[in-house]
Motif scaffolding. Structure first.
Motif, short mmCIF file in Angstrom:
data_model
loop_
_atom_site.label_atom_id
_atom_site.label_comp_id
_atom_site.label_asym_id
_atom_site.label_seq_id
_atom_site.Cartn_x
_atom_site.Cartn_y
_atom_site.Cartn_z
N ALA A 196 0.83 -1.21 0.00
CA ALA A 196 0.00 0.00 0.00
C ALA A 196 0.86 1.26 0.00
N SER A 197 2.04 1.18 0.64
CA SER A 197 2.88 2.37 0.78
C SER A 197 3.97 2.44 -0.29
N GLY A 198 3.94 1.51 -1.23
CA GLY A 198 5.00 1.48 -2.24
C GLY A 198 6.36 1.16 -1.61
N GLY A 199 6.36 0.35 -0.57
CA GLY A 199 7.62 -0.07 0.06
C GLY A 199 8.12 0.88 1.13
N ARG A 200 7.40 1.97 1.40
CA ARG A 200 7.86 2.97 2.36
C ARG A 200 7.79 2.46 3.81
N VAL A 201 6.75 1.71 4.15
CA VAL A 201 6.58 1.27 5.55
C VAL A 201 7.64 0.23 5.91
N LYS A 202 8.32 0.48 7.03
CA LYS A 202 9.31 -0.48 7.53
C LYS A 202 8.58 -1.48 8.44
N VAL A 203 8.92 -2.75 8.29
CA VAL A 203 8.28 -3.80 9.09
C VAL A 203 9.32 -4.40 10.03
N ILE A 204 9.02 -4.35 11.32
CA ILE A 204 9.98 -4.80 12.32
C ILE A 204 9.38 -5.92 13.17
N GLY A 205 10.04 -7.06 13.20
CA GLY A 205 9.58 -8.18 14.01
C GLY A 205 10.13 -8.05 15.42
N ALA A 206 9.34 -8.51 16.39
CA ALA A 206 9.82 -8.59 17.77
C ALA A 206 9.85 -10.06 18.13
N ASP A 207 10.92 -10.48 18.79
CA ASP A 207 11.14 -11.92 18.98
C ASP A 207 11.76 -12.17 20.35
N PRO A 208 11.35 -13.23 21.04
CA PRO A 208 12.00 -13.53 22.32
C PRO A 208 13.46 -13.92 22.09
N GLU A 209 14.34 -13.49 22.99
CA GLU A 209 15.74 -13.91 22.91
C GLU A 209 15.78 -15.43 22.96
N GLY A 210 16.49 -16.04 22.02
CA GLY A 210 16.59 -17.50 21.99
C GLY A 210 15.83 -18.10 20.82
N SER A 211 14.85 -17.37 20.29
CA SER A 211 14.05 -17.88 19.17
C SER A 211 14.80 -17.75 17.85
N VAL A 212 14.42 -18.60 16.89
CA VAL A 212 15.16 -18.64 15.62
C VAL A 212 15.04 -17.36 14.79
N TYR A 213 13.93 -16.65 14.92
CA TYR A 213 13.73 -15.48 14.05
C TYR A 213 14.80 -14.41 14.26
N SER A 214 15.29 -14.31 15.49
CA SER A 214 16.32 -13.31 15.76
C SER A 214 17.69 -13.98 15.90
N GLY A 215 17.84 -15.15 15.29
CA GLY A 215 19.16 -15.78 15.23
C GLY A 215 19.46 -16.72 16.36
N SER A 217 18.86 -20.27 18.87
CA SER A 217 18.90 -21.70 18.58
C SER A 217 17.56 -22.36 18.86
N GLY A 218 16.61 -21.61 19.37
CA GLY A 218 15.34 -22.19 19.77
C GLY A 218 15.31 -22.53 21.25
N ARG A 219 16.28 -22.04 22.00
CA ARG A 219 16.29 -22.34 23.44
C ARG A 219 15.07 -21.74 24.12
N PRO A 220 14.67 -22.34 25.24
CA PRO A 220 13.40 -21.92 25.85
C PRO A 220 13.39 -20.48 26.35
N TYR A 221 12.23 -19.91 26.33
CA TYR A 221 11.98 -18.58 26.90
C TYR A 221 10.57 -18.66 27.43
N LEU A 222 10.16 -17.67 28.19
CA LEU A 222 8.89 -17.79 28.91
C LEU A 222 7.73 -17.04 28.27
N VAL A 223 8.03 -16.06 27.48
CA VAL A 223 6.93 -15.31 26.85
C VAL A 223 6.16 -16.26 25.92
N GLU A 224 4.85 -16.18 25.96
CA GLU A 224 4.01 -17.16 25.26
C GLU A 224 3.49 -16.64 23.92
N GLY A 225 3.36 -17.55 22.97
CA GLY A 225 2.69 -17.24 21.70
C GLY A 225 3.62 -16.71 20.63
N VAL A 226 4.84 -16.39 20.99
CA VAL A 226 5.79 -15.85 20.01
C VAL A 226 7.10 -16.63 20.04
#
Ligand code: PMP
Length: 334
Positions: A196-215, A217-226
């Motif tokens: 919609a913005s022609g690529g102008r909008v920046k999209v930023i993911g938030a991820d628990p420390e330890g999860s694969v999305y932010s690099g 290994s998948g180690r456990p964390y306590l925040v749920e659903g993400v």
């Protein structure tokens, strides 16, 4: 008369609310998309109705059928509401780290709940992925929405969440911040907002420390659903410009601040997403900050976490609450 025939009609179209206190000292506007206004209390209502509609159309789900899904609770509630309207049975498979309150909510809607260990790899026969596969194969007329691979998950956000945000901000949104679980929210809404913005909008993911999305290994964390220990198909890796890792402690501290300072009683993944949004706001250069409109999506409400995040003893047990922190203990008379 102003009457709705079903709660399903009320899914989506959630409000955007300005954060005023936790943003103190920051120039950009930070607007929260408050998903607990959905009838099931979370963002997952959106994917539930879209996935069921599509399964009915394609014949995968037939009258009298059973919905079997591994869910940490929120997707289950959305599915249970739609299932009740349309006469389906629900069997949900949940990892054991999910708060008991949440499991009780699923049961209250009439769903059957199977609890599986969190501390086993995804391919283990007792993992909640494996158990849900087995049940879906064994129960006659069963259909597994499989939110981790179902394209209707991100599609629901491309068709509803994204357009709502674009409309509500009059196209002025500059940054979209959301936690990543299945990745449906960020991939669908993020893609819409970029287009919609022609690529102008920046999209930023938030991820628990330890999860694969932010690099991690998948180690456990306590925040749920993400966060994940695997890469689900519903996550489109081309959408996020950046993924910010947030610690459990920071997520939960911000979650408590949202309740006390903004009257937003929300879940832990909301605190995580807001912590990331505030980092984005703080990192913007002066001229970009003036016009920045940062939208952060808050997936669910806080009532399912009263015995954890909002419980001082639980927080203290994990070292998240120390006398040295600036945060007063909940209930303490100042
Ligand atoms: N927060 C909570 C509490 C959730 O239940 C979910 C869904 N798993 C998310 C965030 C992440 O949303 P998504 O699956 O669309 O990435």
């Amino acid at each position: 008369m102003q009457v709705h025939d079903s709660l399903v009609e009320l899914m989506g179209d959630t409000p955007l609310v300005r954060l005023r206190k936790v943003t103190a000292g920051l120039r950009p506007q930070v607007l929260a998309k408050v998903e607990y206004f959905n009838p099931g209390g979370s963002v997952k209502d959106r994917i539930a109705v879209r996935m069921i509609d599509a399964a009915e159309r394609s014949g995968l789900l037939r009258p009298g059928g059973t919905i079997v899904e591994p869910t940490s609770g929120n997707t289950g509630v959305g599915l249970a509401i739609v299932a009740q309207e349309r006469g389906y049975r629900c069997v949900f498979v949940c990892p054991d780290k999910v708060a008991k309150d949440k499991l009780d909510v699923l049961r209250a809607y009439g769903a059957e709940v199977v609890v599986c260990p969190t501390a086993v790899p995804p391919d283990h026969p007792e993992s909640y992925y494996s158990v849900s596969d087995r049940l879906a194969a064994e129960i006659p007329g069963a259909w597994k929405p499989n939110q981790y691979v179902n394209p209707d998950n991100p599609r629901s956000h491309y068709e509803t969440t994204g357009p709502e945000i674009w409309r509500q901000t009059d196209g002025r949104i500059t940054h979209f911040v959301a936690g990543i679980g299945t990745g449906g929210t960020i991939s669908g809404a993020g893609r819409y907002l970029k287009e919609a913005s022609g690529g102008r909008v920046k999209v930023i993911g938030a991820d628990p420390e330890g999860s694969v999305y932010s690099g991690g290994s998948g180690r456990p964390y306590l925040v749920e659903g993400v966060g994940e220990d695997i890469w689900p198909e519903t996550y489109d890796r081309t959408i996020c410009d950046e993924v910010i890792a947030i610690s459990d402690k920071e997520s939960f501290t911000m979650t408590r601040r949202l309740a006390r300072e903004e009257a937003l009683l929300v879940g832990g993944s909301c605190g995580m997403a807001v912590a990331a949004a505030l980092r984005v706001a703080a990192d913007l250069e002066e001229d970009a900050a003036v016009d920045a409109v940062i939208v952060v999506l808050l997936p669910d409400g806080g009532r399912g976490y009263l015995s954890k995040i909002f419980n001082d003893d639980w927080m203290a047990d994990y070292g998240f609450l120390t006398p040295a922190t600036e945060e007063a203990r909940v209930g303490e008379v100042l």
